[in-house]
Every structure is written in C-alpha cells, then in structure tokens.
Design a protein around this motif. Structure first.
Motif, PDB file in Angstrom:
ATOM      1  N   UNK A 127      -4.353  57.490 -17.613  1.00 43.71           N
ATOM      2  CA  UNK A 127      -5.210  58.536 -18.168  1.00 43.71           C
ATOM      3  C   UNK A 127      -4.908  58.680 -19.657  1.00 43.71           C
ATOM      4  N   UNK A 128      -5.956  58.714 -20.448  1.00 45.11           N
ATOM      5  CA  UNK A 128      -5.773  58.808 -21.894  1.00 45.11           C
ATOM      6  C   UNK A 128      -5.346  60.224 -22.256  1.00 45.11           C
ATOM      7  N   UNK A 129      -4.384  60.312 -23.150  1.00 49.08           N
ATOM      8  CA  UNK A 129      -3.888  61.609 -23.601  1.00 49.08           C
ATOM      9  C   UNK A 129      -3.988  61.712 -25.111  1.00 49.08           C
ATOM     10  N   UNK A 130      -3.950  62.938 -25.575  1.00 45.62           N
ATOM     11  CA  UNK A 130      -3.829  63.205 -27.007  1.00 45.62           C
ATOM     12  C   UNK A 130      -2.377  63.545 -27.292  1.00 45.62           C
ATOM     13  N   UNK A 131      -1.795  62.877 -28.242  1.00 53.00           N
ATOM     14  CA  UNK A 131      -0.384  63.065 -28.577  1.00 53.00           C
ATOM     15  C   UNK A 131      -0.290  63.633 -29.977  1.00 53.00           C
ATOM     16  N   UNK A 132       0.295  64.820 -30.072  1.00 53.02           N
ATOM     17  CA  UNK A 132       0.422  65.490 -31.355  1.00 53.02           C
ATOM     18  C   UNK A 132       1.818  65.296 -31.924  1.00 53.02           C
ATOM     19  N   UNK A 133       1.899  65.319 -33.241  1.00 51.26           N
ATOM     20  CA  UNK A 133       3.187  65.247 -33.915  1.00 51.26           C
ATOM     21  C   UNK A 133       3.076  65.921 -35.272  1.00 51.26           C
ATOM     22  N   UNK A 134       4.232  66.210 -35.867  1.00 49.09           N
ATOM     23  CA  UNK A 134       4.256  66.684 -37.243  1.00 49.09           C
ATOM     24  C   UNK A 134       4.574  68.150 -37.443  1.00 49.09           C
ATOM     25  N   UNK A 135       4.760  68.892 -36.371  1.00 51.35           N
ATOM     26  CA  UNK A 135       5.065  70.306 -36.541  1.00 51.35           C
ATOM     27  C   UNK A 135       6.506  70.518 -36.994  1.00 51.35           C
ATOM     28  N   UNK A 136       6.872  71.777 -37.138  1.00 50.79           N
ATOM     29  CA  UNK A 136       8.235  72.063 -37.518  1.00 50.79           C
ATOM     30  C   UNK A 136       8.375  73.413 -38.169  1.00 50.79           C
ATOM     31  N   UNK A 137       9.531  73.608 -38.786  1.00 52.38           N
ATOM     32  CA  UNK A 137       9.868  74.856 -39.471  1.00 52.38           C
ATOM     33  C   UNK A 137       9.884  74.612 -40.966  1.00 52.38           C
ATOM     34  N   UNK A 138       9.094  75.397 -41.689  1.00 50.20           N
ATOM     35  CA  UNK A 138       9.055  75.284 -43.147  1.00 50.20           C
ATOM     36  C   UNK A 138       9.087  76.681 -43.755  1.00 50.20           C
ATOM     37  N   UNK A 139       9.285  76.713 -45.047  1.00 52.83           N
ATOM     38  CA  UNK A 139       9.236  77.981 -45.758  1.00 52.83           C
ATOM     39  C   UNK A 139       7.826  78.214 -46.292  1.00 52.83           C
ATOM     40  N   UNK A 140       7.516  79.456 -46.538  1.00 50.73           N
ATOM     41  CA  UNK A 140       6.218  79.795 -47.098  1.00 50.73           C
ATOM     42  C   UNK A 140       5.987  79.025 -48.391  1.00 50.73           C
ATOM     43  N   UNK A 141       4.765  78.517 -48.532  1.00 53.23           N
ATOM     44  CA  UNK A 141       4.405  77.730 -49.695  1.00 53.23           C
ATOM     45  C   UNK A 141       4.553  76.233 -49.516  1.00 53.23           C
ATOM     46  N   UNK A 142       5.245  75.839 -48.476  1.00 52.98           N
ATOM     47  CA  UNK A 142       5.445  74.412 -48.223  1.00 52.98           C
ATOM     48  C   UNK A 142       4.287  73.840 -47.395  1.00 52.98           C
ATOM     49  N   UNK A 143       4.398  72.559 -47.100  1.00 55.49           N
ATOM     50  CA  UNK A 143       3.300  71.842 -46.439  1.00 55.49           C
ATOM     51  C   UNK A 143       3.783  71.141 -45.173  1.00 55.49           C
TER      52      UNK A 143
END
Length: 120
Positions: free
Chosen positions: A1-17
């Motif tokens: 079954x095909x799935x969507x795989x997410x990545x790239x989240x995390x903890x940052x400070x305000x103003x960051x990307x």
C-alpha cells in the motif's frame, strides 16, 4: 500500500526556518494535488497550504509571505518551506495528497504527521 512519508520537522526558535517534505513510498503512484494541514493542541486541524498538480498554490492568511509550498515531480515529493516561524506555528503538520496512476485517481491520503515546535 502506498504511503505518504513526511520528514523535516523539529524544534526551532522563533524567526528560524524549517522545510517539510512529503514523499510517496512508491514511485509508480504519483502525487497529484496535495495539501499541508496542521493541528495544534486543543485546536481543530486547519489547512495551511495547497498545491495543485501544476504547482499552483493557496495559503492560509496567517502564513502568507512566510510559507511556500512547492513540488519536485521528478522526486514525487511536495515540500513546505516555512520561514520566519512563530510560536503560533507550533503544531503537528500533516501532508494530504491525491494519488494518480494512469487514468486513476485516489484521493485523501494522509501522512503520519510531523511535529513542528517553535520556541519564542
């Protein structure tokens, strides 16, 4: 079954990307239209950005000018570039997409969700 795989989240400070990615687990199925949603604790899930098959986009007013949705069809991946993050952007982010293979379209597939936390 095909799935969507997410990545790239995390903890940052305000103003960051941060940049979120959402990829299909199999290449034979192509991501068609897609959307990025988020859900903060105690709040309803909201649509943050949409991107259609041609790359056209729409955004939630509060993220306009800060977030950019884009896609790389060769990689079969959609992205959400989030700049100048604010504490109110803290949420679990979900990718939602339609899959296309040949003339077929299957709608409303969800990724697993990924946490984005912005500290002020």
């Amino acid at each position: 079954q095909v799935r969507l795989v997410e990545s790239g989240g995390g903890l940052v400070q305000a103003g960051e990307s941060l940049r979120l990615s959402c990829a299909a687990s199999e290449g034979k199925v192509r991501i068609d239209a897609a959307g990025w949603y988020r859900q903060a604790p105690g709040k309803e899930r909201e649509l943050v950005a949409r991107i259609n098959r041609g790359g056209g986009t729409d955004y939630l007013d509060s993220v306009k000018g800060r977030f950019t949705a884009f896609r790389n069809n060769r990689l079969n991946t959609v992205f959400l570039q989030m700049n100048n993050l604010k504490s109110e952007d803290t949420a679990v982010y979900y990718c939602n997409a339609d899959f296309r293979w040949g003339p077929n379209l299957s709608s409303d597939h969800w990724g697993q969700g990924i946490q984005v936390t912005v500290s002020s």
